[in-house]
Design a protein around this motif. Structure first.
Motif, PDB file in Angstrom:
ATOM      1  N   VAL B  59     -48.558 -25.889 -30.336  1.00 34.41           N
ATOM      2  CA  VAL B  59     -49.058 -25.057 -29.252  1.00 34.41           C
ATOM      3  C   VAL B  59     -49.181 -23.638 -29.809  1.00 34.41           C
ATOM      4  CG1 VAL B  59     -48.695 -24.330 -26.874  1.00 34.41           C
ATOM      5  CG2 VAL B  59     -47.612 -26.416 -27.721  1.00 34.41           C
ATOM      6  N   SER B 248     -47.145 -29.151 -23.271  1.00 31.40           N
ATOM      7  CA  SER B 248     -47.292 -28.201 -22.158  1.00 31.40           C
ATOM      8  C   SER B 248     -45.962 -27.548 -21.827  1.00 31.40           C
ATOM      9  CB  SER B 248     -47.819 -28.908 -20.912  1.00 31.40           C
ATOM     10  OG  SER B 248     -49.069 -29.441 -21.187  1.00 31.40           O
ATOM     11  N   GLY B 251     -44.749 -25.246 -24.561  1.00 33.24           N
ATOM     12  CA  GLY B 251     -45.564 -24.026 -24.574  1.00 33.24           C
ATOM     13  C   GLY B 251     -45.136 -23.048 -23.494  1.00 33.24           C
ATOM     14  N   ASP B 273     -52.732 -23.927 -23.882  1.00 32.82           N
ATOM     15  CA  ASP B 273     -52.320 -25.293 -23.631  1.00 32.82           C
ATOM     16  C   ASP B 273     -53.505 -26.244 -23.746  1.00 32.82           C
ATOM     17  OD1 ASP B 273     -51.315 -27.633 -22.757  1.00 32.82           O
ATOM     18  OD2 ASP B 273     -50.030 -26.685 -21.248  1.00 32.82           O
TER      19      ASP B 273
END
Ligand SMILES: Nc1ncnc2c1ncn2[C@@H]1O[C@H](COP(=O)(O)OP(=O)(O)OP(=O)(O)O)[C@@H](O)[C@H]1O
Ligand SMILES: [Mg+2]
Lengths: 244, 414
Positions: B59, B248, B251, B273
């Motif tokens: 990320v 996700s 991140g 993302d």
């Protein structure tokens, strides 16, 4: 010594609704069939013979009167009970054979066995045996359209007898056959009767009727006793007046 | 049951043409759905692969001003402090984080040259000890940066093969000098992507994207960044998650920690993302295709009505057979099951043919439009089961009619 009673009809009437009217097809029928009997019913076309046979075969119910089959009053039976009764205790043979065209002779004979949920392997064994008995061991894998009329009727008889019914009902079994194959079928019936099968047969043919032990005459919905069966029989079976 | 099935199959095969025409509606409906679903799946897989990459669960967390990434070329940035080693440690210790690196970088390399040869395109990074591991690079010749390089502010550099090919065509770059903004740096090692992180290259577009990304990487120790670019710059970060699913979450968590360095309201750290972005794009293609599935569903409905129609005809045609079966002793239920089985087998066969045709159609679509197709096994299973259900639903009425036939009337029929 009295033989066991299989079928008793007492004061039976059968009506069909016809528009606003009702047609009285059967009137005041009294009949007593015992084990080992071989009865021929004759009578003119449209007199009600097939209607009577449908009642005896538990395919239809009486409008009034009493019907006792194998000691039981079947007028209160449910549809499933009647089906089971037909399966186990009644064999039918029809004028037009009623074999299924896409099935082999063997598979046609297997049908009642499969309705009785008998295992596949046993079905085949028993059907083969039954076909051997009617002299068709070399025709087992033939389809109906590869068989002669007489052969077809013998397949139908094997099918009717496969579950060893209490009674064999035949509606003009020789009606669609030439005299030679008709005679073969009649010999088979005599043999079955000698072995103890109770037979009720409808026929137009005086010679055929003469093979039975007892004869009855149907006229305008009235069944007369054996004695009256000696009156000349209606011969011209061809001029059918069926309404469909 | 097996006997029922075989009998049904026999009945269907005895009218091949009619059976096929009856199935046609179901075949077309199922084929459309399968081809659409395969195309959706193919597109989605493609989007996921393009954006997220294969095997690399990195990320990017970059400093943004408003909606755009900050361009460090514009000079010193106020309102944000450098990422502290404490913050770095906390990020590396987050759940599902495998490694994280904090770096400075430029996308322009006009200031990089060797013996008068300019590096025309590429990127330059000021890296920490975690960069190579996080991004999946390996030093295949020479050495990596060591503790002494940082302490002594050694001016050393790592090149990828693209950069060394441009700067040192046909020569060995190890030990040679490159200039960055006029400062000499010694090339101490050559890097390449570890093979497990090589992107899948299947066509020209893939290749071009790959070349762009790998074109001219120049790495120097982050301690030297100030030497070339004169200011201390806030770092961006790559954080590698253990799985794509966790990208996700990882991140977001890292973004929150980095945000602590920001004091200005128009600046913020943003986790780019890609998974989320991929999902949004996937949703977009799916919703356009969902409409098509409805259209295919109508074809199935029409197919079902066709099946019902033919089954009703079949019951009428076979009235005598039904009468016979009933007179031989078959219960109503048996007749019902016989016709229901036949109808279900008919439509299931239609479903199977439909699936096969759909897969072929998907391949054709793929060849014509260049869209990838993916085979979805659950979709195939659902399609076949669904076509069987159609047979049962639309076969019910004809089967009930067959079961309720009066045996004498049935036998009397000419
Ligand atoms: N379902 C029905 N509805 C109305 N009338 C019926 C029905 N079944 C039979 N009938 C009538 O009952 C009468 C007797 O019919 P049935 O079939 O019993 O005659 P049959 O003696 O068997 O004649 P054939 O020798 O020609 O076969 C006929 O007049 C027929 O029209
Ligand atoms: Mg008759």
């Amino acid at each position: 010594m009295e033989a066991k009673q299989i079928l008793l009809m007492k004061d039976v009437y059968k009506d069909f609704p016809q528009g606003d009217l009702t047609v009285n097809v059967l009137k005041h029928i009294n009949l007593n069939v015992s084990e080992g009997d071989y009865v021929a019913i004759t009578g003119p076309s449209g007199s009600g013979k097939t209607t009577l046979m449908n009642l005896m075969g538990c395919l239809d119910t009486v409008t009034s009167g009493k019907m006792i089959f194998d000691g039981e009053d079947v007028s209160t039976y449910t549809d499933n009970q009647l089906s089971d009764l037909r399966l186990k205790k009644i064999g039918f043979v029809f004028q037009t054979f009623e074999l299924l065209g896409q099935k082999t002779a063997l598979k046609n004979v297997c049908m009642p066995l499969s309705f009785a949920d008998i295992p596949k392997k046993e079905q085949i064994e028993r059907a083969e045996e039954a076909l051997e008995k009617v002299g068709l061991s070399d025709r087992m894998d033939f389809r109906p359209n590869q068989l002669s009329g007489g052969q077809k009727q013998r397949v139908a008889i094997a099918r009717a007898m496969i579950l060893k019914p209490r009674i064999l009902l035949a509606d003009e079994p020789t009606g669609a056959l030439d005299s030679a194959s008709g005679a073969q079928v009649m010999d088979l019936f005599s043999k079955l009767n000698e072995e103890g099968t109770t037979i009720i047969m409808i026929t137009h043919d005086r010679d055929v009727a003469s093979r039975a032990k007892r004869r009855a005459l149907m006229k305008d919905g009235i069944l007369s006793s054996e004695d009256t069966a000696l009156v000349p029989l209606h011969r011209s079976g061809e001029g059918d007046e069926h309404e469909s | 049951m097996k006997e029922n099935f075989l009998e049904a199959l026999q009945e269907i095969l005895s009218h091949k043409m009619r059976s096929f025409l009856t199935m046609l509606g179901v075949i077309i409906g199922i084929a459309s759905i399968i081809s659409i679903v395969s195309t959706i799946k193919g597109t989605n897989d493609r989007i996921m692969q393009d954006l997220v990459g294969k095997g690399n669960n990195n990320v990017t967390i970059a400093l943004y001003r408003g909606n755009t990434p900050v361009d460090f070329e514009e000079g010193s940035i106020s309102g944000v402090s450098l990422v502290s080693s404490g913050q770095m440690e906390r990020i590396r210790e987050l759940d599902h984080v495998e490694d994280a690196t904090f770096f400075n970088h430029r996308e322009s390399v006009y200031n990089v040259s060797a013996g008068g040869v300019l590096l025309d395109s590429g990127a330059i990074y000021g890296i920490d000890d975690h960069f190579l591991n996080t991004c999946g690079y390996a030093v295949y010749r020479g050495r990596r940066f060591v503790e002494a390089d940082r302490i002594n502010h050694n001016k050393v550099a790592l090149l990828d093969s693209a950069a060394s090919d441009v700067l040192f065509p046909g020569r060995d770059p190890l030990g040679k000098t490159i200039e960055i903004s006029g400062e000499p740096f010694i090339v101490v090692g050559l890097i390449q992507k570890e093979s497990e992180y090589q992107p899948a290259i299947e066509n020209l577009t893939d290749y071009e994207t790959y070349m762009e990304q790998s074109y001219g990487m120049v790495l120097i120790p982050s301690a030297d960044w100030g030497i070339t670019y004169l200011f201390d710059e806030p770092q961006n970060a790559y954080v590698r998650a253990d799985t794509t699913e966790n990208m996700s979450a990882v991140g977001k968590a890292a973004q929150k920690i980095l945000q602590e360095s920001v004091s200005s309201s128009d600046l913020s750290y943003v986790a780019e993302d890609l998974v989320e972005e991929a999902k949004e794009q996937q949703q977009l293609t799916a919703s356009t295709n969902r409409l098509l599935i409805w259209v295919a569903g109508i074809s199935l409905l029409v197919g079902g009505i066709g099946v019902m129609n033919i089954m009703l005809v079949s019951v009428t045609e076979r009235t005598r057979e039904i009468g016979l079966r009933r007179s031989l002793g078959a219960r109503k239920r048996r007749i019902l099951l016989q016709f229901l089985t036949e109808s279900a087998v008919l439509t299931s066969l239609g479903g199977i043919f439909g699936v096969l045709m759909g897969l072929i159609m998907a391949q054709v679509i793929s060849k014509l439009s260049g869209v990838e197709v993916g085979i979805s096994l659950p979709a195939i299973a659902i399609a076949v089961v669904f076509s069987m259900v159609i047979g049962i639903v639309f076969g019910l009425l004809p089967s009930i009619k067959a079961a309720n036939l009066n045996p004498i009337d049935a036998l009397r029929r000419e």
